[in-house]
Design an enzyme around this catalytic site. Structure first.
Site, mmCIF file in Angstrom:
data_model
loop_
_atom_site.group_PDB
_atom_site.id
_atom_site.type_symbol
_atom_site.label_atom_id
_atom_site.label_comp_id
_atom_site.label_asym_id
_atom_site.label_seq_id
_atom_site.Cartn_x
_atom_site.Cartn_y
_atom_site.Cartn_z
ATOM 1 N N ASN A 1 7.156 6.793 -1.848
ATOM 2 C CA ASN A 1 6.921 5.386 -2.181
ATOM 3 C C ASN A 1 8.245 4.624 -2.267
ATOM 4 O O ASN A 1 8.410 3.555 -1.677
ATOM 5 C CB ASN A 1 6.191 5.262 -3.530
ATOM 6 C CG ASN A 1 4.788 5.835 -3.492
ATOM 7 O OD1 ASN A 1 4.315 6.431 -4.442
ATOM 8 N ND2 ASN A 1 4.118 5.661 -2.367
ATOM 9 N N ASP B 1 1.170 11.539 4.614
ATOM 10 C CA ASP B 1 1.648 11.891 3.292
ATOM 11 C C ASP B 1 0.597 12.608 2.452
ATOM 12 O O ASP B 1 0.902 13.505 1.678
ATOM 13 C CB ASP B 1 1.998 10.577 2.589
ATOM 14 C CG ASP B 1 3.325 10.681 1.940
ATOM 15 O OD1 ASP B 1 4.085 11.548 2.353
ATOM 16 O OD2 ASP B 1 3.576 9.904 1.018
ATOM 17 N N ASP C 1 -16.475 29.086 -38.224
ATOM 18 C CA ASP C 1 -15.209 28.870 -37.517
ATOM 19 C C ASP C 1 -15.154 27.492 -36.867
ATOM 20 O O ASP C 1 -14.097 27.049 -36.422
ATOM 21 C CB ASP C 1 -15.023 29.919 -36.400
ATOM 22 C CG ASP C 1 -14.789 31.302 -36.974
ATOM 23 O OD1 ASP C 1 -14.344 31.378 -38.133
ATOM 24 O OD2 ASP C 1 -15.047 32.288 -36.275
ATOM 25 N N ILE D 1 2.824 1.547 -3.600
ATOM 26 C CA ILE D 1 2.125 1.660 -4.896
ATOM 27 C C ILE D 1 1.441 3.019 -4.990
ATOM 28 O O ILE D 1 0.565 3.336 -4.190
ATOM 29 C CB ILE D 1 1.101 0.521 -5.066
ATOM 30 C CG1 ILE D 1 1.843 -0.814 -5.066
ATOM 31 C CG2 ILE D 1 0.294 0.703 -6.348
ATOM 32 C CD1 ILE D 1 0.948 -2.022 -5.089
ATOM 33 N N GLU E 1 -1.032 4.285 -6.357
ATOM 34 C CA GLU E 1 -2.235 4.066 -7.160
ATOM 35 C C GLU E 1 -3.139 5.301 -7.214
ATOM 36 O O GLU E 1 -3.997 5.405 -8.067
ATOM 37 C CB GLU E 1 -3.005 2.864 -6.642
ATOM 38 C CG GLU E 1 -3.336 2.990 -5.169
ATOM 39 C CD GLU E 1 -4.596 2.271 -4.795
ATOM 40 O OE1 GLU E 1 -5.051 1.451 -5.586
ATOM 41 O OE2 GLU E 1 -5.128 2.571 -3.722
ATOM 42 N N ASP F 1 -8.454 36.101 -33.650
ATOM 43 C CA ASP F 1 -9.238 37.083 -34.399
ATOM 44 C C ASP F 1 -8.806 38.466 -33.965
ATOM 45 O O ASP F 1 -8.238 38.623 -32.890
ATOM 46 C CB ASP F 1 -10.717 36.955 -34.027
ATOM 47 C CG ASP F 1 -11.361 35.773 -34.691
ATOM 48 O OD1 ASP F 1 -10.888 35.388 -35.755
ATOM 49 O OD2 ASP F 1 -12.332 35.244 -34.128
ATOM 50 N N VAL G 1 0.843 -1.204 0.000
ATOM 51 C CA VAL G 1 0.000 0.000 0.000
ATOM 52 C C VAL G 1 0.876 1.251 0.000
ATOM 53 O O VAL G 1 0.612 2.224 -0.722
ATOM 54 C CB VAL G 1 -0.941 0.005 1.227
ATOM 55 C CG1 VAL G 1 -1.706 1.309 1.317
ATOM 56 C CG2 VAL G 1 -1.900 -1.153 1.156
ATOM 57 N N ALA G 2 1.941 1.213 0.789
ATOM 58 C CA ALA G 2 2.796 2.405 0.894
ATOM 59 C C ALA G 2 3.602 2.642 -0.373
ATOM 60 O O ALA G 2 3.928 3.774 -0.711
ATOM 61 C CB ALA G 2 3.737 2.251 2.081
ATOM 62 N N ASP H 1 -15.549 32.725 -33.567
ATOM 63 C CA ASP H 1 -16.852 33.058 -33.004
ATOM 64 C C ASP H 1 -18.017 32.662 -33.896
ATOM 65 O O ASP H 1 -19.104 32.400 -33.429
ATOM 66 C CB ASP H 1 -16.919 34.555 -32.667
ATOM 67 C CG ASP H 1 -16.400 35.428 -33.805
ATOM 68 O OD1 ASP H 1 -16.567 35.035 -34.967
ATOM 69 O OD2 ASP H 1 -15.826 36.504 -33.528
HETATM 70 P P1 ATP Z 1 -11.907 39.703 -37.305
HETATM 71 O O1 ATP Z 1 -11.607 38.412 -37.953
HETATM 72 O O2 ATP Z 1 -10.778 40.594 -37.147
HETATM 73 O O3 ATP Z 1 -12.698 39.552 -36.077
HETATM 74 P P2 ATP Z 1 -14.151 40.124 -38.605
HETATM 75 O O4 ATP Z 1 -14.415 38.682 -38.516
HETATM 76 O O5 ATP Z 1 -14.970 41.031 -37.754
HETATM 77 O O6 ATP Z 1 -12.702 40.450 -38.373
HETATM 78 P P3 ATP Z 1 -15.639 40.275 -40.835
HETATM 79 O O7 ATP Z 1 -16.768 40.314 -39.884
HETATM 80 O O8 ATP Z 1 -15.444 39.097 -41.691
HETATM 81 O O9 ATP Z 1 -14.318 40.545 -40.099
HETATM 82 O O10 ATP Z 1 -15.727 41.578 -41.717
HETATM 83 C C1 ATP Z 1 -15.049 41.649 -42.936
HETATM 84 C C2 ATP Z 1 -15.441 42.933 -43.595
HETATM 85 O O11 ATP Z 1 -16.844 42.929 -43.851
HETATM 86 C C3 ATP Z 1 -15.178 44.149 -42.751
HETATM 87 O O12 ATP Z 1 -13.905 44.652 -43.009
HETATM 88 C C4 ATP Z 1 -16.249 45.124 -43.208
HETATM 89 O O13 ATP Z 1 -15.806 45.835 -44.323
HETATM 90 C C5 ATP Z 1 -17.385 44.226 -43.632
HETATM 91 N N1 ATP Z 1 -18.423 44.123 -42.604
HETATM 92 C C6 ATP Z 1 -18.257 43.754 -41.338
HETATM 93 N N2 ATP Z 1 -19.421 43.742 -40.683
HETATM 94 C C7 ATP Z 1 -20.366 44.096 -41.551
HETATM 95 C C8 ATP Z 1 -21.787 44.271 -41.499
HETATM 96 N N3 ATP Z 1 -22.491 44.059 -40.397
HETATM 97 N N4 ATP Z 1 -22.426 44.652 -42.612
HETATM 98 C C9 ATP Z 1 -21.746 44.846 -43.735
HETATM 99 N N5 ATP Z 1 -20.426 44.722 -43.863
HETATM 100 C C10 ATP Z 1 -19.720 44.356 -42.785
#
Ligand code: ATP
Length: 936
Positions: free
Chosen positions: A739, A771, A677, A337, A339, A381, A334-335, A673
């Site tokens: 151990n 321990d 993605d 191992i 585990e 991003d 026991v001492a 986001d």
């Molecule tokens: P990051 O990757 O840095 O976060 P992002 O994902 O915000 O950038 P996008 O959202 O893809 O970038 O935007 C790309 C382009 O689209 C921007 O540079 C802008 O010109 C245009 N854009 C962003 N948001 C809008 C919107 N709500 N309506 C119209 N055009 C937009």
């Protein structure tokens, strides 16, 4: 003082002994009780009542009939009162897949180890043949061990449950006419929910309204492509789920568009709730470290069993009583191992995850904590992670004039000035900006920060955008998507003759669709692109605005909406600032110090991205999405280390970036986001989703969620990951040294013909009581700030390298040597029980001192963290008090076969035990000197 200490060597009166025992226990437990939590069982939903028959063919009903059937108001939704009533009737909107482990099952699990069962058997046999004392002590020790294990596992379970709670789904719903975000658990049939691209559907529902809605139903129907949805009633009763185009189902995800949904079923009454086979959730598999330690423990167990059985046979051969010899052999096993090691990893990781969640990084899988420490590159991003994601329009270009805008954030106070004299009428610019907009800034529903900033601009110019949206009713929408980088809305005027299309998006994308309309052709286009570059060079995000009008008769609502986005009339360019986060550049610097490369991946254009990168201290090449598209995988991998900024990148390209980095041997952390993605987040070693702006899809694909969307949190999490691993190394070093020390001491005594240094009960006492708490409190050691000065850990390296293992064996040997020397010398002059008590105490003190060796491997242990771990100090004090109790209290003396020691004995034992610290400090010094010498 001397007199006072001398009294210790007298027999300790019984009440004092009890008191000391109690105080010692209290001290040992105090560390564990520091983070005390209370067990709160989940309320069990009353599922006996449902509001409507489950077999209701919702897809056949019109919107009005469906709303009536659920007694819900089509536009206002349910009242809060009614919703609460329904919640009591149908229960929480939760799938009953995983029940919480009961306290009893947690406790009984502590006895599921073979060694513990053997110990209990040994105790029963001992009691049966009349050795009640030994039997009793073994049982008590086993129970204390079970209690400690139970308490830690309970804490771990609790931490994980809290994390799960943090990850619970949220839903946007309308009640009493107001839109709110609530926990999806509170949804009831009849609620109206609002969903958009990236959302996970929190319940089953009938679609009320939708704009270009597409849903990925693969988790339910197996259909791999997203399906297009609509709101009209269907006719066929027996349609399979996959074809019910006006229905959506729980746990599926919205891939495009947005919609309003009438909830028809929640919790176990949903389609997914009925599919029991889908509900079985995969148990989390062991982390690499747990697997390593598991196999290590097994190998050491084999060695320990061989040693124990050899000693047993040897002792029998010498004619020693078989019963006590068997006891000692079992106790030695026991001492020796380790585990408990894999379990300690679980507890340490779970507690670490809890701490990290408090620092805004929620880790979903334990293995991710380990991987974090190995990260060599972070792909992040820009918007929201490196920048604050609070947009403000700063300049715009309209009718060949330049305008500047003052004011901060989402405050309507501010002025608009024109560089070329008086301001023109701005309504032709502001109208499309307000129409092509989903933000509800005045009702505090910001939505997309960029769109909210455009409404703030309209406010500053004195435009009433609410009346505008009433006059121009929206009939269709192309929602913004990072893949095509524009958004368009289609509106009909109050007379019903004209259709106006308002468009905004990335300048080069919009200008391509305007070229014909620009009339003056390439020259005009080049001038606008120059304006765009000028604005972007200051790190600002630029969008172009355009529009088109046509007769309503020429518009086909069911047709391809993109087909209308040609021959647009260019209106203007808008430039918005989104300042970098104050802490981002410091965090990037720390990453560089820690040998971690940072790469910015952005949808923004090259000029904007470069300006922000410079501001943040990111230096290197820039690669644009269209250039990346032309490269094959090997070419990309060959240049990837030199690239720091990826501009105008499509989300789909992130997967290629991750793969190229992996090909180059990197451990990649990637943020994301959006819906698109998800693949990259899954491909990366650590997918990181944004908790605030991230979609449910991204959060589900990720391993870690940042509740503050902040890049600096990633750096902190990596530091924590490194620190947690370091603490586990400390634990392993400490535990294994004990151990091996125990094994060598008992084995060495037999070989050298010395008396048995410890009785069975003493061995158990050392291993489990003396321990355990100090070892466990090592997991709470403070993290070195300098962890971020080291290079990332190689994920392939094992926790027990040969260097580390030989160091552990060396420490174990020192313990055995010290203990046996005292035993041998004392046995010559004093009674045998005195010599074994001295050996026992020396070995215990060795553990107390060796904790400090375990804390640092290369540097001196006498650093500024020496006194920081209060739990450890409590545990050590507890151990020493316990040992004093065991040595002086007559009742304990009888149980532990001990004798009182003199002050001289204590000094001797302490001096010998401290030698391990002195020798190890010397070794570290010499090794450091050698390393420095070799480097020179
Ligand atoms: P990051 O990757 O840095 O976060 P992002 O994902 O915000 O950038 P996008 O959202 O893809 O970038 O935007 C790309 C382009 O689209 C921007 O540079 C802008 O010109 C245009 N854009 C962003 N948001 C809008 C919107 N709500 N309506 C119209 N055009 C937009």
């Amino acid at each position: 003082m001397f007199e006072h200490i001398k009294t210790l060597s007298l027999a300790m009166p019984a009440p004092v002994g009890w008191l000391l025992l109690l105080v010692s226990f209290a001290l040992l437990l105090v560390g564990f009780l520091l983070g005390r939590y209370f067990y709160r069982p989940q309320p069990i939903a009353n599922k006996s009542a449902v509001l409507v028959p489950e077999s209701m063919p919702w897809h056949l009903l019109s919107i009005t009939h469906a709303s009536e059937a659920l007694k819900s108001h089509q536009t206002l939704g349910l009242t809060e009162l009614e919703a609460n009533k329904r919640l009591l009737m149908v229960g929480a909107n939760r799938l009953q897949t995983q029940r919480q482990k009961s306290l009893l099952s947690l406790f009984t699990a502590q006895f599921k180890s073979l060694l513990i069962l053997i110990l209990i058997l040994a105790a029963v046999v001992a009691a049966a043949i009349g050795d009640i004392k030994d039997g009793l002590v073994i049982v008590v020790v086993v129970f204390i061990n079970a209690f400690l294990g139970f308490y830690q596992e309970f804490q771990a379970e609790h931490s994980l449950a809290t994390l799960k709670k943090m990850l619970e789904l949220k839903a946007k719903l309308r009640r009493d006419g107001y839109v709110n975000q609530v926990a999806a658990e509170g949804l009831v049939p009849g609620d109206i929910i609002l969903v958009e691209a990236g959302d996970k559907l929190p319940a089953d529902g009938r679609i009320l309204t939708e704009h270009s809605l597409e849903v990925d139903e693969s988790s339910l129907t197996g259909e791999s492509l997203p399906v297009t949805k609509q709101s009209a009633p269907l006719e066929q009763v027996t349609l399979p789920l996959a074809e019910r185009s006006n229905m959506v189902y729980m746990n599926t995800t919205v891939t495009a568009g947005h919609a309003e949904i009438l909830v028809t079923a929640t919790g176990d009454h949903t389609e997914i709730g009925c599919l029991a086979r889908l509900l079985a959730q995969a148990e989390e598999s062991d982390t690499p470290l747990q697997q390593q330690l598991d196999s290590l423990a097994k190998r050491l167990a084999l060695v320990a069993l061989v040693v124990a059985s050899t000693l047993f046979s040897f002792a029998l051969f010498q004619g020693k009583p078989w019963m006590s010899t068997a006891f000692t052999a079992i106790a030695l096993a026991v001492a020796a191992i380790p585990e408990g090691l894999p379990a300690v990893v679980t507890v340490t990781l779970a507690l670490g995850m809890h701490r990290m969640a408090k620092q805004k990084a929620i880790i979903k899988r334990m293995a991710a904590v380990e991987t974090l420490g190995c990260t060599t590159v972070i792909c992040t991003d820009k918007t929201g992670t490196l920048t604050v994601n609070q947009m403000t329009v700063r300049q715009f270009y309209y009718q060949a004039k330049h305008y500047q805008v003052t004011g901060e954030g989402y405050q309507a106070q501010g002025e608009i000035q024109c560089s070329e004299g008086a301001c023109d009428d701005l309504s032709a610019l502001l109208q499309p900006l307000c129409l092509c907009n989903n933000s509800d800034w005045q009702n505090h529903s910001l939505g997309d920060p960029l769109e909210a900033a455009l409404l703030v601009l309209a406010e500053k110019a004195g435009m009433n955008y609410l009346s505008l949206t009433h006059n121009w009713l929206r009939v269709a929408e192309i929602p913004f998507a990072a893949s095509y980088k524009l958004m368009a809305t289609f509106h009909k005027d109050s007379t019903g003759h004209t259709l106006r299309i308002s468009v905004k998006g990335a300048p080069e994308v919009i200008l391509k669709r305007c070229v014909q309309a620009l009339g003056e052709s390439d020259f005009a286009c080049a001038r606008l692109l120059n304006e765009n570059t000028r604005m972007a060079a200051t790190g600002q995000r630029v969008i172009a605005v355009a529009q088109r009008e046509l007769a309503l008769n020429d518009y086909d609502a069911g047709g391809d909406l993109f087909a209308y986005l040609t021959d647009l009339t260019f209106v203007g360019l808008i430039s918005l600032i989104d300042p970098p986060r104050a802490e981002a550049s410091v965090a990037i610097k720390r990453c560089h110090q820690a040998g971690i490369a940072v790469k910015m991946i952005t949808g923004d254009q090259k000029v904007t991205a470069m300006a922000i990168a410079n501001e943040l201290g990111l230096q290197g090449d820039v690669l644009e999405g269209h250039e990346l598209a032309l490269m094959d995988d090997d070419t990309l991998a060959a240049c990837i280390n030199a690239v720091t900024v990826f501009a105008r990148t499509a989300p789909e390209q992130k997967v290629r970036i991750v793969n190229a980095l992996k090909q180059e041997g990197h451990i990649v952390a990637m943020t994301g986001d959006g819906v698109n993605d998800a693949a990259a987040l899954k491909t990366a070693d650590i997918g990181i989703a944004m908790g605030q702006i991230g979609t449910d899809v991204a959060k589900e694909a990720a391993e870690m969620i940042l509740t503050d969307d902040n890049f600096a949190t990633i750096t902190r999490a990596i530091q924590q990951g490194r620190g947690i691993y370091e603490n586990m190394v400390k634990f392993v070093r400490f535990q294994l040294a004990t151990n091996i020390g125990a094994m060598l001491t008992v084995g060495g005594a037999a070989i050298l013909g010395l008396p048995e240094p410890f009785t069975a009960v003493q061995l158990l006492w050392i291993n489990i009581i003396m321990d355990g708490p100090p070892a466990m409190s090592l997991a709470l050691d403070p993290q070195r700030e300098s962890t971020m000065n080291d290079a990332p850990r190689d994920p392939k390296s094992t926790i027990l390298s040969w260097t580390r293992f030989s160091n552990i064996c060396w420490l174990g040997t020192l313990m055995a040597l010290g203990t046996l020397t005292l035993l041998a010398i004392d046995a010559q002059h004093a009674k045998l029980s005195h010599a074994t008590t001295l050996a026992f105490t020396t070995f215990v003190l060795f553990q107390v001192v060796n904790v400090f060796n375990a804390r640092t491997e290369r540097h001196t242990t006498f650093n500024r963290y020496f006194f920081r771990n209060k739990t450890l100090w409590c545990a050590l004090l507890g151990v020493v008090l316990m040992q004093i109790t065991v040595v002086y209290w007559p009742e304990a003396q009888a149980l532990f076969h001990t004798q009182r020691l003199t002050l001289q004995d204590w000094c001797l034992a302490s001096a010998i035990a401290s030698s391990i610290l002195v020798i190890e400090e010397l070794r570290k010094q010499i090794a450091r000197g050698l390393r420095r010498h070799l480097r020179l």
